[in-house]
Motif scaffolding. Structure first.
Motif, PDB file in Angstrom:
ATOM      1  N   PRO A   1       8.670   3.712 -10.148  1.00  0.00           N
ATOM      2  CA  PRO A   1       8.009   3.662  -8.846  1.00  0.00           C
ATOM      3  C   PRO A   1       6.538   3.220  -8.896  1.00  0.00           C
ATOM      4  O   PRO A   1       6.091   2.454  -8.034  1.00  0.00           O
ATOM      5  CB  PRO A   1       8.130   5.094  -8.320  1.00  0.00           C
ATOM      6  N   GLU A   2       5.802   3.657  -9.910  1.00  0.00           N
ATOM      7  CA  GLU A   2       4.392   3.254  -9.981  1.00  0.00           C
ATOM      8  C   GLU A   2       4.256   1.771 -10.300  1.00  0.00           C
ATOM      9  O   GLU A   2       3.338   1.115  -9.818  1.00  0.00           O
ATOM     10  CB  GLU A   2       3.646   4.066 -11.048  1.00  0.00           C
TER      11      GLU A   2
ATOM     12  N   THR B   1       6.246  -0.525  -9.284  1.00  0.00           N
ATOM     13  CA  THR B   1       6.512  -1.244  -8.037  1.00  0.00           C
ATOM     14  C   THR B   1       5.285  -1.216  -7.129  1.00  0.00           C
ATOM     15  O   THR B   1       4.925  -2.235  -6.520  1.00  0.00           O
ATOM     16  CB  THR B   1       7.734  -0.636  -7.315  1.00  0.00           C
ATOM     17  N   VAL B   2       4.629  -0.064  -7.045  1.00  0.00           N
ATOM     18  CA  VAL B   2       3.404   0.043  -6.244  1.00  0.00           C
ATOM     19  C   VAL B   2       2.331  -0.890  -6.815  1.00  0.00           C
ATOM     20  O   VAL B   2       1.638  -1.597  -6.077  1.00  0.00           O
ATOM     21  CB  VAL B   2       2.921   1.509  -6.189  1.00  0.00           C
TER      22      VAL B   2
END
Lengths: 232, 232
Positions: free
Chosen positions: B14-15, B17-18
């Protein structure tokens, strides 16, 4: 228990959505990828300006936002969030377009202010003029401490600079002055009621608590997605 | 000319992707929200571990990734990207599920390395074992300088720590040592061939150029979305 998926009506602005996603990750107790929550994000910066529409000078963003909401529902979102305060002036067309709930950033942020009596609202002209925070604070029995016309115009100038990619020290100082003016007029806490504000203004810069609407929405999103908080 | 919408098969992790989304914003020439590009992002950290699957110890992530690709196509994406290198070991099920192109992070990153002859590949066991960079570099007539078994195991340990939210100085130093070992063995540039690596390792920490696969994919995404680069 199955985790719920949040649909994010995003891109208003794009950096604020990225900041929101980062705060969702930070608010999640997780040590592997799989423990994080799923978000379906429509990062759509093409939505017509909410500020211009509220000022009667631009295209209505409602239909674009309703279409995004519908797309996110069809893609599998269980609930919707919008990490943009002014966008909530157009919450009605969004809610009408879908059968899943929209969790309001205004409502959850005001909820997080219940321990204060006088709450400063640091925001932009569109959000102020729509009365979003004034109405929600009054319903909660709290008093809104609002910026005047000159101050809100100055905040719009600072937010536009942040949207243009500028985050220099003068912008942070300008936002801090506008917050300090609300504190001078009795605010016991200040709400960063525009999701571009916490990109430059941080709690350590104020003498009173700074309530970031982005942070509050991120925490509530994680709580709902993980089943800690029920969906109303 | 209408802008194209990128579908992002995200959440791995997730990080990363951010970080990819932040780099897309940074790579876009824009001074208002509306000039930014639209992304449809499935931030789905629930996809089974790519590393475990490649090691023969976990569920196949291919079906989940194919379903995400299909959802993004149905939601209106014109092309797909995956800001995760190891995920490209499962590119085939993704490509089979949709009729829009998947722009490979491996191909565009190797393309960005054409001015070097010996290219260091800083990566994880799953990506290395799948031969993704070795094959693409060979096709481009370049020589891959690879980590040995101990080094790649150490990188996996560091990447897992980053995924767990740890970004301390020791992790950055560990990654720098692994990069330096590739430089000692003749690498003229080092590819950060795992999207967690640029979350801690920065170009100023190396004596040779660090090619971030995240940055390259972000730049290509913006170029395609804005019509500067054709979709193959």
């Amino acid at each position: 228990m199955t985790d719920k998926t949040a649909g994010v009506i995003g891109g208003m602005g794009p950096e604020a959505t990225v900041d929101f996603m980062a705060r969702v990750i930070a608010a999640t107790p997780a040590s592997t990828d799989q423990e994080h929550v799923r978000l379906l994000v429509d990062q759509n910066p093409k939505v017509p300006s909410r500020q211009a529409a509220r000022a009667g000078k631009g295209e209505d963003p409602g239909p674009a936002m309703a279409a995004m909401a519908k797309g996110l529902e069809q893609a599998g979102a269980d609930f919707l969030v919008m990490p943009c305060n002014t966008a909530h002036a157009f919450a009605q067309p969004v809610r009408s377009a879908v059968s899943i709930p929209l969790v309001s950033i205004i409502e959850v942020t005001v909820d997080a202010c219940r321990e204060y009596k006088n709450v400063g609202v640091l925001t932009t002209p569109g959000c102020l003029e729509a009365g979003l925070y004034q109405d929600a604070l009054a319903t909660a029995g709290l008093t809104a401490v609002l910026p005047d016309e000159t101050e809100v115009a100055e905040m719009m100038r600072l937010v536009a600079a942040v949207k243009a990619g500028d985050r220099n020290e003068a912008i942070a100082r300008g936002m801090r002055s506008l917050a300090a003016a609300l504190v001078d007029r009795g605010a016991q806490a200040v709400v960063a009621a525009c999701t571009e504000i916490p990109l430059v203004l941080t709690p350590d810069m104020l003498d009173v608590p700074l309530v970031s609407s982005t942070d509050v929405l991120a925490e509530v999103t994680v709580a709902i997605a993980t089943g800690v908080r029920p969906l109303d």
